[in-house]
Design a protein around this motif. Structure first.
Motif, PDB file in Angstrom:
ATOM      1  N   THR A 258       0.841  -1.203   0.000  1.00 37.41           N
ATOM      2  CA  THR A 258       0.000   0.000   0.000  1.00 37.41           C
ATOM      3  C   THR A 258       0.871   1.247   0.000  1.00 37.41           C
ATOM      4  O   THR A 258       0.598   2.220  -0.715  1.00 37.41           O
ATOM      5  N   THR A 259       1.932   1.226   0.790  1.00 37.23           N
ATOM      6  CA  THR A 259       2.869   2.355   0.836  1.00 37.23           C
ATOM      7  C   THR A 259       3.464   2.633  -0.534  1.00 37.23           C
ATOM      8  O   THR A 259       3.496   3.780  -0.995  1.00 37.23           O
ATOM      9  N   LEU A 260       3.929   1.576  -1.206  1.00 35.07           N
ATOM     10  CA  LEU A 260       4.526   1.761  -2.533  1.00 35.07           C
ATOM     11  C   LEU A 260       3.506   2.300  -3.523  1.00 35.07           C
ATOM     12  O   LEU A 260       3.817   3.184  -4.335  1.00 35.07           O
ATOM     13  N   ASN A 261       2.288   1.786  -3.459  1.00 37.80           N
ATOM     14  CA  ASN A 261       1.257   2.222  -4.410  1.00 37.80           C
ATOM     15  C   ASN A 261       0.847   3.675  -4.190  1.00 37.80           C
ATOM     16  O   ASN A 261       0.540   4.387  -5.154  1.00 37.80           O
ATOM     17  N   ILE A 262       0.860   4.122  -2.949  1.00 35.68           N
ATOM     18  CA  ILE A 262       0.582   5.536  -2.683  1.00 35.68           C
ATOM     19  C   ILE A 262       1.701   6.408  -3.238  1.00 35.68           C
ATOM     20  O   ILE A 262       1.452   7.425  -3.896  1.00 35.68           O
ATOM     21  N   ILE A 263       2.940   6.020  -2.998  1.00 38.18           N
ATOM     22  CA  ILE A 263       4.079   6.795  -3.507  1.00 38.18           C
ATOM     23  C   ILE A 263       4.069   6.829  -5.031  1.00 38.18           C
ATOM     24  O   ILE A 263       4.365   7.864  -5.650  1.00 38.18           O
ATOM     25  N   ALA A 264       3.708   5.699  -5.646  1.00 40.71           N
ATOM     26  CA  ALA A 264       3.699   5.610  -7.104  1.00 40.71           C
ATOM     27  C   ALA A 264       2.537   6.367  -7.738  1.00 40.71           C
ATOM     28  O   ALA A 264       2.519   6.587  -8.952  1.00 40.71           O
ATOM     29  N   GLY A 265       1.549   6.754  -6.931  1.00 40.57           N
ATOM     30  CA  GLY A 265       0.378   7.447  -7.467  1.00 40.57           C
ATOM     31  C   GLY A 265      -0.702   6.514  -7.948  1.00 40.57           C
ATOM     32  O   GLY A 265      -1.633   6.940  -8.639  1.00 40.57           O
ATOM     33  N   LEU A 266      -0.615   5.225  -7.571  1.00 43.97           N
ATOM     34  CA  LEU A 266      -1.598   4.236  -7.995  1.00 43.97           C
ATOM     35  C   LEU A 266      -2.747   4.094  -7.005  1.00 43.97           C
ATOM     36  O   LEU A 266      -3.760   3.479  -7.311  1.00 43.97           O
TER      37      LEU A 266
ATOM     38  N   TYR B 151       9.199   0.964 -10.996  1.00 43.81           N
ATOM     39  CA  TYR B 151       8.463   0.103 -10.064  1.00 43.81           C
ATOM     40  C   TYR B 151       8.520  -1.329 -10.582  1.00 43.81           C
ATOM     41  O   TYR B 151       7.997  -1.640 -11.654  1.00 43.81           O
ATOM     42  N   VAL B 152       9.142  -2.215  -9.813  1.00 42.81           N
ATOM     43  CA  VAL B 152       9.268  -3.624 -10.178  1.00 42.81           C
ATOM     44  C   VAL B 152       8.443  -4.449  -9.201  1.00 42.81           C
ATOM     45  O   VAL B 152       8.641  -4.379  -7.987  1.00 42.81           O
ATOM     46  N   LEU B 153       7.518  -5.238  -9.730  1.00 41.92           N
ATOM     47  CA  LEU B 153       6.595  -6.002  -8.899  1.00 41.92           C
ATOM     48  C   LEU B 153       7.143  -7.384  -8.563  1.00 41.92           C
ATOM     49  O   LEU B 153       8.101  -7.861  -9.175  1.00 41.92           O
TER      50      LEU B 153
ATOM     51  N   ASP C  10       8.954  -4.530  -5.179  1.00 43.69           N
ATOM     52  CA  ASP C  10       8.022  -5.168  -4.257  1.00 43.69           C
ATOM     53  C   ASP C  10       8.227  -6.679  -4.280  1.00 43.69           C
ATOM     54  O   ASP C  10       7.867  -7.354  -5.246  1.00 43.69           O
ATOM     55  N   GLU C  11       8.839  -7.208  -3.218  1.00 49.82           N
ATOM     56  CA  GLU C  11       9.127  -8.644  -3.105  1.00 49.82           C
ATOM     57  C   GLU C  11       9.805  -9.177  -4.371  1.00 49.82           C
ATOM     58  O   GLU C  11       9.328 -10.155  -4.981  1.00 49.82           O
ATOM     59  N   PRO C  12      10.918  -8.594  -4.793  1.00 53.36           N
ATOM     60  CA  PRO C  12      11.512  -8.982  -6.081  1.00 53.36           C
ATOM     61  C   PRO C  12      12.217 -10.332  -6.062  1.00 53.36           C
ATOM     62  O   PRO C  12      12.533 -10.874  -7.124  1.00 53.36           O
ATOM     63  N   PHE C  13      12.467 -10.907  -4.876  1.00 54.47           N
ATOM     64  CA  PHE C  13      13.263 -12.139  -4.806  1.00 54.47           C
ATOM     65  C   PHE C  13      12.430 -13.387  -4.518  1.00 54.47           C
ATOM     66  O   PHE C  13      12.945 -14.496  -4.561  1.00 54.47           O
ATOM     67  N   THR C  14      11.155 -13.218  -4.239  1.00 55.66           N
ATOM     68  CA  THR C  14      10.329 -14.318  -3.733  1.00 55.66           C
ATOM     69  C   THR C  14      10.295 -15.521  -4.672  1.00 55.66           C
ATOM     70  O   THR C  14      10.394 -16.670  -4.238  1.00 55.66           O
TER      71      THR C  14
ATOM     72  N   PRO D 125      17.205   7.213  -4.578  1.00 54.81           N
ATOM     73  CA  PRO D 125      16.681   6.437  -3.455  1.00 54.81           C
ATOM     74  C   PRO D 125      16.000   5.169  -3.962  1.00 54.81           C
ATOM     75  O   PRO D 125      15.481   5.138  -5.073  1.00 54.81           O
ATOM     76  N   CYS D 126      16.010   4.140  -3.118  1.00 58.13           N
ATOM     77  CA  CYS D 126      15.429   2.855  -3.513  1.00 58.13           C
ATOM     78  C   CYS D 126      14.724   2.235  -2.307  1.00 58.13           C
ATOM     79  O   CYS D 126      15.252   2.257  -1.192  1.00 58.13           O
ATOM     80  N   ILE D 127      13.523   1.703  -2.553  1.00 59.67           N
ATOM     81  CA  ILE D 127      12.782   0.970  -1.525  1.00 59.67           C
ATOM     82  C   ILE D 127      12.607  -0.462  -2.005  1.00 59.67           C
ATOM     83  O   ILE D 127      12.139  -0.698  -3.117  1.00 59.67           O
ATOM     84  N   VAL D 128      12.981  -1.428  -1.165  1.00 60.01           N
ATOM     85  CA  VAL D 128      12.819  -2.837  -1.476  1.00 60.01           C
ATOM     86  C   VAL D 128      11.936  -3.472  -0.409  1.00 60.01           C
ATOM     87  O   VAL D 128      12.283  -3.471   0.776  1.00 60.01           O
TER      88      VAL D 128
END
Length: 232
Positions: free
Chosen positions: A39-47, A80-82, A159-163, A187-190
């Protein structure tokens, strides 16, 4: 630098916290399922529309609800990488990498140059003409990373790129991400569930619990268990 203060009423709780990520820094965002990470990432991304928020990236205000400022998602320079790489399976690798550039109406010569550069950087040049649906999970993730970086983002979010990746592919994506964040000084958020991933790639870590910041600090100094939600 990214500075974000956001509030969003969700079904079970209110997401309410502030996040700062410096240029060239990787922040890992951790917490149990449903804690508010995506949810945090989607708010930052404007989604996703917040209830209240102030989000600033590289000195530009992307969102400020009290003044009505809300830059459309497509105009935010965010890569943004899902978790499940959102590749277009019937398109070639080359066309997948070019997608964000074409959507931004970048001139063709520049698109060609950037495609070639980023495919080489993430080691997928030999796959340029292959349909993305025929790639392995690790290859798809590298295509998604190349596409995200090709637009020259001011912020990279994963967002969970290694799962879904095997150990070798995971290490490759970690190494590439770390190298490009440092080189591009963005800046980068993982988002990740695993403490080992946070320790491997993160400069700082933030643990969310029911939409609130439970802990923030150096990944290697993270407590064994958070006091409220018992995150591992």
């Amino acid at each position: 630098m990214l500075e974000a203060l956001m509030v969003k009423q969700l079904r079970d709780y209110t997401l309410d916290f502030a996040l700062t990520v410096h240029s060239g820094e990787i922040m890992t965002l951790m917490g149990l399922n449903g804690s508010g990470k995506s949810t945090t990432l989607n708010i930052i991304a404007g989604l996703l529309q917040p209830d209240t928020a102030t989000i600033t990236l590289s000195g530009e205000c992307l969102c400020r609800t009290d003044t009505g400022t809300d830059v459309p998602a497509e105009d935010r320079r965010i890569g943004y990488v899902l978790q499940n790489p959102a590749v277009f399976p019937r398109m070639t690798v080359r066309d997948n990498v070019a997608f964000g550039l074409r959507a931004r109406h970048v001139p063709r010569p520049v698109i060609s140059e950037r495609i070639a550069y980023w495919m080489e950087q993430v080691h997928i040049t030999d796959l340029a003409g292959v349909r993305a649906g025929n790639l392995s999970g690790g290859q798809k993730q590298r295509v998604a990373l190349a596409r995200a970086l090709a637009i020259k983002p001011d912020l990279l979010m994963l967002d969970e790129p290694f799962t879904a990746l095997d150990a070798e592919s995971t290490q490759t994506v970690k190494d590439l991400t770390r190298r490009f964040v440092r080189k591009m000084q963005i800046p980068c958020i993982v988002v990740t569930h695993r403490l080992a991933d946070s320790t491997d790639i993160g400069d700082r870590a933030c643990v969310l619990c029911n939409g609130k910041k439970e802990w923030e600090g150096i990944p290697g100094e993270m407590p064994e268990m958070c006091t409220v939600c018992h995150c591992p």
